[in-house]
Scaffold this motif. Structure first.
Motif, mmCIF file in Angstrom:
data_model
loop_
_atom_site.group_PDB
_atom_site.id
_atom_site.type_symbol
_atom_site.label_atom_id
_atom_site.label_comp_id
_atom_site.label_asym_id
_atom_site.label_seq_id
_atom_site.Cartn_x
_atom_site.Cartn_y
_atom_site.Cartn_z
ATOM 1 N N LEU A 68 14.034 -17.234 -64.613
ATOM 2 C CA LEU A 68 14.202 -17.164 -66.072
ATOM 3 C C LEU A 68 14.428 -15.729 -66.536
ATOM 4 O O LEU A 68 15.187 -15.489 -67.464
ATOM 5 C CB LEU A 68 12.992 -17.784 -66.770
ATOM 6 C CG LEU A 68 12.867 -19.301 -66.551
ATOM 7 C CD1 LEU A 68 11.621 -19.838 -67.232
ATOM 8 C CD2 LEU A 68 14.110 -20.017 -67.067
ATOM 9 N N THR A 69 13.755 -14.777 -65.883
ATOM 10 C CA THR A 69 13.985 -13.386 -66.283
ATOM 11 C C THR A 69 15.319 -12.880 -65.761
ATOM 12 O O THR A 69 15.773 -11.816 -66.153
ATOM 13 C CB THR A 69 12.874 -12.455 -65.768
ATOM 14 O OG1 THR A 69 12.803 -12.620 -64.349
ATOM 15 C CG2 THR A 69 11.542 -12.772 -66.387
ATOM 16 N N GLY A 70 15.924 -13.626 -64.873
ATOM 17 C CA GLY A 70 17.289 -13.305 -64.467
ATOM 18 C C GLY A 70 17.406 -12.380 -63.274
ATOM 19 O O GLY A 70 18.501 -12.125 -62.803
ATOM 20 N N ASP A 71 16.282 -11.869 -62.747
ATOM 21 C CA ASP A 71 16.458 -10.959 -61.598
ATOM 22 C C ASP A 71 16.142 -11.630 -60.267
ATOM 23 O O ASP A 71 16.301 -11.032 -59.216
ATOM 24 C CB ASP A 71 15.642 -9.673 -61.779
ATOM 25 C CG ASP A 71 14.137 -9.934 -61.734
ATOM 26 O OD1 ASP A 71 13.745 -11.111 -61.585
ATOM 27 O OD2 ASP A 71 13.369 -8.975 -61.859
ATOM 28 N N PHE A 72 15.696 -12.871 -60.298
ATOM 29 C CA PHE A 72 15.452 -13.653 -59.079
ATOM 30 C C PHE A 72 14.400 -13.042 -58.157
ATOM 31 O O PHE A 72 14.334 -13.364 -56.986
ATOM 32 C CB PHE A 72 16.738 -13.887 -58.281
ATOM 33 C CG PHE A 72 17.689 -14.833 -58.960
ATOM 34 C CD1 PHE A 72 17.580 -16.205 -58.788
ATOM 35 C CD2 PHE A 72 18.693 -14.353 -59.786
ATOM 36 C CE1 PHE A 72 18.442 -17.081 -59.422
ATOM 37 C CE2 PHE A 72 19.569 -15.224 -60.419
ATOM 38 C CZ PHE A 72 19.446 -16.590 -60.239
ATOM 39 N N GLY A 73 13.595 -12.123 -58.656
ATOM 40 C CA GLY A 73 12.518 -11.572 -57.839
ATOM 41 C C GLY A 73 12.982 -10.438 -56.942
ATOM 42 O O GLY A 73 14.094 -9.935 -57.069
ATOM 43 N N LEU A 74 12.110 -10.027 -56.033
ATOM 44 C CA LEU A 74 12.416 -8.926 -55.131
ATOM 45 C C LEU A 74 12.868 -9.453 -53.778
ATOM 46 O O LEU A 74 12.313 -10.410 -53.262
ATOM 47 C CB LEU A 74 11.179 -8.039 -54.931
ATOM 48 C CG LEU A 74 10.771 -7.138 -56.084
ATOM 49 C CD1 LEU A 74 9.512 -6.383 -55.695
ATOM 50 C CD2 LEU A 74 11.887 -6.170 -56.438
ATOM 51 N N SER A 75 13.867 -8.794 -53.214
ATOM 52 C CA SER A 75 14.310 -9.145 -51.874
ATOM 53 C C SER A 75 13.216 -8.800 -50.874
ATOM 54 O O SER A 75 12.496 -7.821 -51.041
ATOM 55 C CB SER A 75 15.578 -8.365 -51.543
ATOM 56 O OG SER A 75 15.757 -8.309 -50.155
ATOM 57 N N PHE A 76 13.097 -9.621 -49.823
ATOM 58 C CA PHE A 76 12.135 -9.296 -48.763
ATOM 59 C C PHE A 76 12.723 -8.297 -47.782
ATOM 60 O O PHE A 76 12.039 -7.543 -47.146
ATOM 61 C CB PHE A 76 11.753 -10.556 -47.971
ATOM 62 C CG PHE A 76 10.906 -11.526 -48.745
ATOM 63 C CD1 PHE A 76 10.378 -11.188 -49.978
ATOM 64 C CD2 PHE A 76 10.624 -12.782 -48.221
ATOM 65 C CE1 PHE A 76 9.592 -12.078 -50.681
ATOM 66 C CE2 PHE A 76 9.840 -13.679 -48.924
ATOM 67 C CZ PHE A 76 9.326 -13.336 -50.151
ATOM 68 N N ARG A 77 14.034 -8.354 -47.636
ATOM 69 C CA ARG A 77 14.648 -7.550 -46.583
ATOM 70 C C ARG A 77 14.990 -6.159 -47.077
ATOM 71 O O ARG A 77 14.777 -5.180 -46.385
ATOM 72 C CB ARG A 77 15.908 -8.245 -46.086
ATOM 73 C CG ARG A 77 16.537 -7.565 -44.915
ATOM 74 C CD ARG A 77 17.532 -8.456 -44.228
ATOM 75 N NE ARG A 77 18.444 -9.049 -45.163
ATOM 76 C CZ ARG A 77 19.760 -9.082 -45.003
ATOM 77 N NH1 ARG A 77 20.285 -8.561 -43.934
ATOM 78 N NH2 ARG A 77 20.536 -9.659 -45.880
ATOM 79 N N TYR A 78 15.570 -6.092 -48.280
ATOM 80 C CA TYR A 78 15.888 -4.782 -48.838
ATOM 81 C C TYR A 78 14.693 -4.349 -49.661
ATOM 82 O O TYR A 78 14.423 -4.898 -50.725
ATOM 83 C CB TYR A 78 17.144 -4.861 -49.695
ATOM 84 C CG TYR A 78 18.335 -5.278 -48.890
ATOM 85 C CD1 TYR A 78 18.889 -4.409 -47.959
ATOM 86 C CD2 TYR A 78 18.877 -6.547 -49.018
ATOM 87 C CE1 TYR A 78 19.965 -4.786 -47.192
ATOM 88 C CE2 TYR A 78 19.956 -6.932 -48.250
ATOM 89 C CZ TYR A 78 20.501 -6.051 -47.338
ATOM 90 O OH TYR A 78 21.554 -6.429 -46.582
ATOM 91 N N VAL A 79 13.977 -3.387 -49.144
ATOM 92 C CA VAL A 79 12.672 -3.083 -49.701
ATOM 93 C C VAL A 79 12.765 -2.676 -51.162
ATOM 94 O O VAL A 79 13.534 -1.790 -51.531
ATOM 95 C CB VAL A 79 12.007 -1.977 -48.867
ATOM 96 C CG1 VAL A 79 10.680 -1.583 -49.462
ATOM 97 C CG2 VAL A 79 11.816 -2.487 -47.448
#
Lengths: 311, 290, 512
Positions: free
Chosen positions: A74-85
């Protein structure tokens, strides 16, 4: 017309919701721990594993992770990637976002005229030599996996003849081989469809009438028969485009193109859940959009679709 | 899935089927290829000249000779034997996927088409959601989830394929259930299950057969693609897709593995596709030349 | 098609890169996970960061450690620890000078809670106060004392003679204030010969020469690490002149070694990776018998593996420590392929012809697929052992290995610093979680404990050799051939090569 489009968009909502749930469950069921992937060979570092787990919210129960994921969407950033720190998923995606659809679109633009022409030719010469020859070539194009075709073409065109770059992305020349290879199975598929439609149409009364009126064969085929195969061709464009999008996964892997397809594979293998989920969702959205466009076109051409049950 | 699949008609009488089928050269060629592949797969344990898993590191990437007719792979295993046994892998995967997708897809599709209403909505919405995923991505996701292996591939591909089959079966039943013979059966007091099985199924079987024969080609290719992407069957079991994957890096120095694998895979899929086209033409009377 | 071409070149982030005059282009297998000297923990990032950041010492091309940011150091007289004298006149890429403050800042960044310390943080655990800082009970690292701008003292909780060679990259303490928390996407904060230019995801990481490098400005304008996951693609790009130096991935090694035209451009070195076949005695009862373990080792045809499986791109390994690594023992006897003796040993152990052996899985990741397929077939053929092949997803597998849950597997352990202790104290030391086959030997552990307190290299190496022999005499594992790193270098490129530890430093590269 507007009501039709609105109806279709509303109809998409449950599909998208189901897709969100399905991707979430599927990625969490993947064997392998993303934290272990992050730590790789050093995954026995318990302290660091615990820290990373907490940082990415992987220590929380699944329902909570799901709620958090919905929030991230909903915030549009889809969270943090696990692979790209420490990189938001959106950041990882944005460079790749348009590449796969563009590849697929370019391949479709190439495949449609080539395939349609071949199909018409085959139908016009039904069961004669041309027909059989075209069919065999088409079936071959449809049958050989594109990784095999790609390897042979790269070997021949890029390595032996040195005409085009081997791989990469950034220039027009680099895009030629991937697009052509992507287009081959689709062109064959379109040709086959066209042939079948043509054969069907040519049996129908108005074509027979046209023939009986003494119109030339060529005129009958293109003016009357082919025109009537356009509608089913347009509707299948959706399916074809979907197939093309799917196949970008393979082509991007071979040609080292940083598109969504390669990102999908890479992130699934790297257990980068947030990126994998976002990419899969994007594919679903592209799929849905193209089908919506096709259905709208179809509805414009054929009023029965608009009024009757959705196709 | 496509408009052509919906074209329905009662199956032609047997002699006419053969007449039309045999008139198409490409269909006969396709049939012959399929027959050969099937026989090879069935008899593979006796046909393979060497054990398919016997490694020989002194004799890796051997060129074709009188012992290894197609040479050896990177572990010194006989390529011909692995191709022969690989036919079995490909067909086992393809037939299993077909069996599962048709069992579930046809049943669900027919039920949806016959009963309509909520049952239909539930089944078809599930199918829609599945179809909303790109095939390859979806199959990869499932395959990665389950870990490599034959059963993984079968499950992944079956999950990808059933909705298409269900849609086809549903659309076929919707057309057929308007026919008089269905009304007659209902009036005679037949149960819905009986009607579906005894009356409707035989009348929609022709397009399903066509779909199946075309499907085999695609499933074999999909299995090869999954193997190519590293989600294939476990060593030492040979699979054509896996053999191509192993052969590609050596294409310049030792092209036999990739080429033989691609050729066998390609010819097999071509065979199934030609057969499928032929069956389609022969089973659909509207395409007959009068 | 024309409109399409316009759309293609307009829309998808196409970057038209003009060929730069003197850019060294080399391939890496994947995008780095990040460009941050604090959080990094994987090989690709390590390879790139190495050219932008420096530690107290640096590994030379022939595997020696020489002073870099520290000019010299001596043990503390008050207890375990070191006093380091930093190099003067070193400037960060920002222009700020490198001083003792930056050293302290780097350590604290690696350790502080909520910080993102990568794997290198573990090397700091011996500094006094590290635990308190990690747990949030302290805000500063107590064991670090800044004497003056160029002198710093570190106190340890226990002696560690190897500390100066641990790979820790010192960073600019002023960078966050200057560029913000995501500074690493905009610049580099090191002292190395190259500085960060840009990272085009999936395409390349580009570095510019640092013209004010303390070791002398590079003779080229920059370095591009091209991201090429596919072995064949990388080679084709090299052929087409799109790469100056290609790291040949395993899948293409055979092709390269057999191709005459590559012969003059070929570089082949043993990898600093200790490879072995692990046998977990807790999980497969027959492994408890030393004779069975020896028989396993005897039935591996190592020469055939080197010639056949690896196409010549491998070297024999007769122990744990790889050649080129300080502490390597060149006098270990060659490991023999002796199927007859192997069969005899199995019969003596009560399994004649494999009779009575329960089935066992030999497992590993996709990368070792060929090896385990060969082993399974070989042990079945020679010993009659019922072995199944099983490939497992990498992270799952590594975790299972670390937990001691894998019975029979080939694996390799890649060195991060240049001392045999990296192998000996991690792979086979009793309490180490990386002792994956869970081999245990009190004598071995005692020798390692002792060695790590000996500062004199030769004396320490002698203890390493003793410990290694204890392991080998017990057949605690079977050493297997180690693969070679293979690379190709264009004839016009000079002063760059491949070492057992990866690429050599790029600071002296010349391109004609």
């Amino acid at each position: 017309m507007l009501r039709f489009i609105v109806g279709r968009v509303v109809g998409l909502a449950p599909v998208l919701c189901a897709a969100i749930v399905a991707t979430f469950i599927a990625t969490r069921l993947l064997p392998g721990d993303p934290v272990a992937v992050m730590l790789s060979d050093h995954s026995a570092d318990v302290q660091m594993a615990a820290r990373l787990r907490a940082e990415y919210g992987l220590d929380k129960p699944l329902p909570e992770q799901f709620v958090r994921y919905i929030g991230d969407i909903l915030t549009g950033d889809f969270g943090l990637s696990f692979r790209y720190v420490h990189m938001p998923v959106w950041q990882v995606l944005k460079d790749s976002l348009l590449i796969s659809p563009l590849l697929a679109l370019a391949a479709l633009a190439l495949a449609l005229p080539v395939g349609a022409l071949a199909g018409v030719q085959a139908a016009a010469h039904r069961n004669r030599f041309q027909d059989t020859a075209i069919i065999v070539v088409l079936v071959a194009g449809l049958s050989l996996p594109n990784f095999a075709i790609a390897t042979f073409l790269v070997y021949l065109i890029s390595v032996k003849l040195n005409l085009l770059p081997v791989a990469g992305w950034g220039t027009f020349r680099q895009a030629i081989l991937p697009v052509v290879i992507l287009a081959i199975p689709s062109a064959a598929y379109i040709a086959r469809l066209t042939r079948t439609f043509m054969l069907e149409v040519m049996q129908q009364d108005f074509v027979r009438t046209a023939r009986a009126k003494g119109l030339t064969n060529r005129l009958v085929i293109y003016r009357h028969a082919f025109r009537n195969t356009l509608v089913p061709l347009i509707t299948s464009a959706g399916i074809i485009f979907g197939g093309l999008l799917s196949n970008t996964v393979v082509v991007e892997t071979i040609f080292n193109i940083p598109g969504l397809g390669r990102l999908a594979i890479d992130s699934i293998f790297a257990r980068d859940y947030p990126v994998a989920m976002a990419v899969v969702m994007l594919f679903v959205v592209f799929f849905a959009l193209i089908n919506l466009i096709v259905d709208t076109l179809y509805a414009l051409v054929d009023p029965r679709v608009r009024d009757g049950a959705p196709a | 899935m496509t408009a052509i699949d919906v074209s329905v008609a009662p199956p032609p009488s047997r002699p006419r089927f053969w007449r039309v089928f045999l008139r198409q050269r490409s269909a006969v060629i396709g049939g012959a290829i399929v027959l050969i592949v099937a026989i090879v797969a069935l008899l593979s344990p006796w046909l393979a000249p060497h054990p398919y898993d016997a490694t020989d590191l002194v004799n890796v990437w051997a060129p074709p000779d009188s012992v290894n007719w197609l040479g050896t792979d990177k572990l010194g295993r006989d390529i011909l034997s692995r191709l022969i046994v690989g036919a079995r892998t490909s067909l086992v995967v393809a037939l299993s996927v077909l069996a599962i997708t048709f069992l579930f897809g046809v049943t669900l599709g027919m039920v949806a088409g016959y009963f309509g209403g909520r049952v239909e909505a539930a089944i078809m919405r599930t199918a829609d959601v599945t179809l909303a995923f790109p095939e390859v991505v979806f199959a990869i996701l499932i395959a990665a989830m389950l870990g490599p292996g034959v059963s993984t591939i079968i499950i992944a591909l079956a999950l990808v394929w059933w909705p298409g089959v269900a849609r086809l079966a549903r659309s076929l039943v919707i057309v057929q259930k308007e026919e008089l013979y269905v009304d007659a059966a209902i009036l005679a007091g037949a149960s819905p299950w009986h009607i579906l099985r005894v009356h409707l199924l035989p009348n929609i079987v022709a397009p399903l057969i066509v779909r199946a024969s075309v499907g085999v080609g695609f499933i074999i290719m999909a299995e090869a693609t999954l193997s190519f992407l590293g989600l294939g069957v476990q060593e030492p079991t040979p699979s054509w897709g896996g053999m191509i994957r192993d052969g590609l890096p050596a294409l310049r120095t030792d092209p036999m593995l990739a080429c033989a694998g691609s050729a066998v895979l390609g010819v097999t899929i071509i065979g199934f596709n030609l057969l499928g086209d032929g069956l389609r033409d022969a089973l659909d009377p509207r395409l007959h030349r009068s | 098609m024309l409109a399409l071409a316009a759309a293609l070149s307009g829309g998808a982030g196409f970057v038209l890169s003009p060929a730069m005059a003197k850019t060294f282009r080399v391939n890496v297998v994947a995008d780095p996970a990040q460009m941050d000297p604090i959080t990094y923990s994987e090989i690709v990032a390590g390879r790139i960061l190495r050219n932008m950041y420096e530690g107290f010492t640096v590994i030379t091309d022939d595997g020696r450690n020489v002073p870099a940011l520290a000019e010299k150091w001596e043990p503390l007289t008050t207890g375990p620890g070191f006093r380091f004298h930093l190099r003067k006149g070193v400037k960060f890429h920002s222009g700020r000078p490198f001083t003792a403050r930056d050293v302290k800042y780097t350590y604290e960044a690696l350790l502080k809670p909520g910080g993102k310390g990568g794997l290198n943080a573990t090397y700091l655990n011996i500094i006094v106060g590290a635990k308190e800082l990690k747990d949030g009970q302290a805000t500063e690292l107590a064991g670090v004392k800044i004497v003056d701008d160029y002198t710093i003292e570190l106190s340890f909780t226990k002696p560690d003679v190897l500390f100066p060679i641990y790979p820790i990259y010192y960073m600019d303490s002023g960078i966050v204030a200057e560029l913000g928390a995501d500074w690493m996407t905009k610049a580099s904060a090191g002292t190395g010969p190259y500085k960060f230019k840009q990272w085009r995801r999936g395409v390349s990481v580009d570095l510019d020469a640092n013209t004010s490098y303390w070791g002398g400005a590079p003779k080229i304008d920059g370095v591009s690490f091209m991201i090429v996951p596919n072995a064949d693609t990388a080679l084709s790009q090299y052929d087409a002149g799109e790469l100056d130096f290609v790291d040949v991935y395993a899948a293409a090694v055979r092709r390269v070694l057999r191709d005459e035209r590559y012969a003059k451009e070929l570089i082949r070195v043993p990898r600093a990776q200790s490879t072995y076949l692990g046998m977990n005695q807790n999980l497969y009862a027959p492994f408890k018998d030393k004779r069975v373990r020896e028989a396993i080792s005897l039935s591996i045809d190592r020469n055939a593996m080197i010639r056949g499986l690896y196409g010549g791109a491998a070297f024999p390994l007769n122990g744990v420590v790889t050649p080129g690594m300080p502490g390597f023992n060149p006098n270990l006897p060659e490991l023999k392929f002796d199927p007859e003796r192997a069969k005899k040993l199995m019969a003596e152990a009560g399994y004649p012809g494999g009779k009575g052996l329960p089935p066992v899985d030999i497992s590993s990741t996709e990368a070792f697929k060929d090896e385990i397929t060969y082993y399974a077939n070989q042990f079945n053929r020679v010993l009659g052992m019922p072995v199944n092949v099983k490939t497992v997803e990498r992270a799952t597998f590594i975790r299972a290995m670390n937990a001691g849950e894998v019975a029979f597997f080939p694996w390799g352990w890649t060195a991060d610093y240049t001392d045999a202790a990296y192998y000996l104290s991690q792979m086979w030391y009793g309490p180490s979680p990386y002792n994956r086959p869970r081999w245990k030997n009190a004598e071995y552990d005692k020798l390692i404990d002792e060695a790590l307190t000996v500062a004199d290299d030769d004396k320490r190496y002698a203890l390493y050799h003793k410990a290694e022999k204890v392991l080998l005499d017990d057949w605690g594992m079977a050493p297997v051939p180690m693969t070679a790193s293979v690379a190709l270098r264009k004839p016009n490129v000079k002063n760059v090569t491949l070492t057992p530890f990866g690429f050599s430093l790029f600071s002296k590269i010349e391109i004609d």
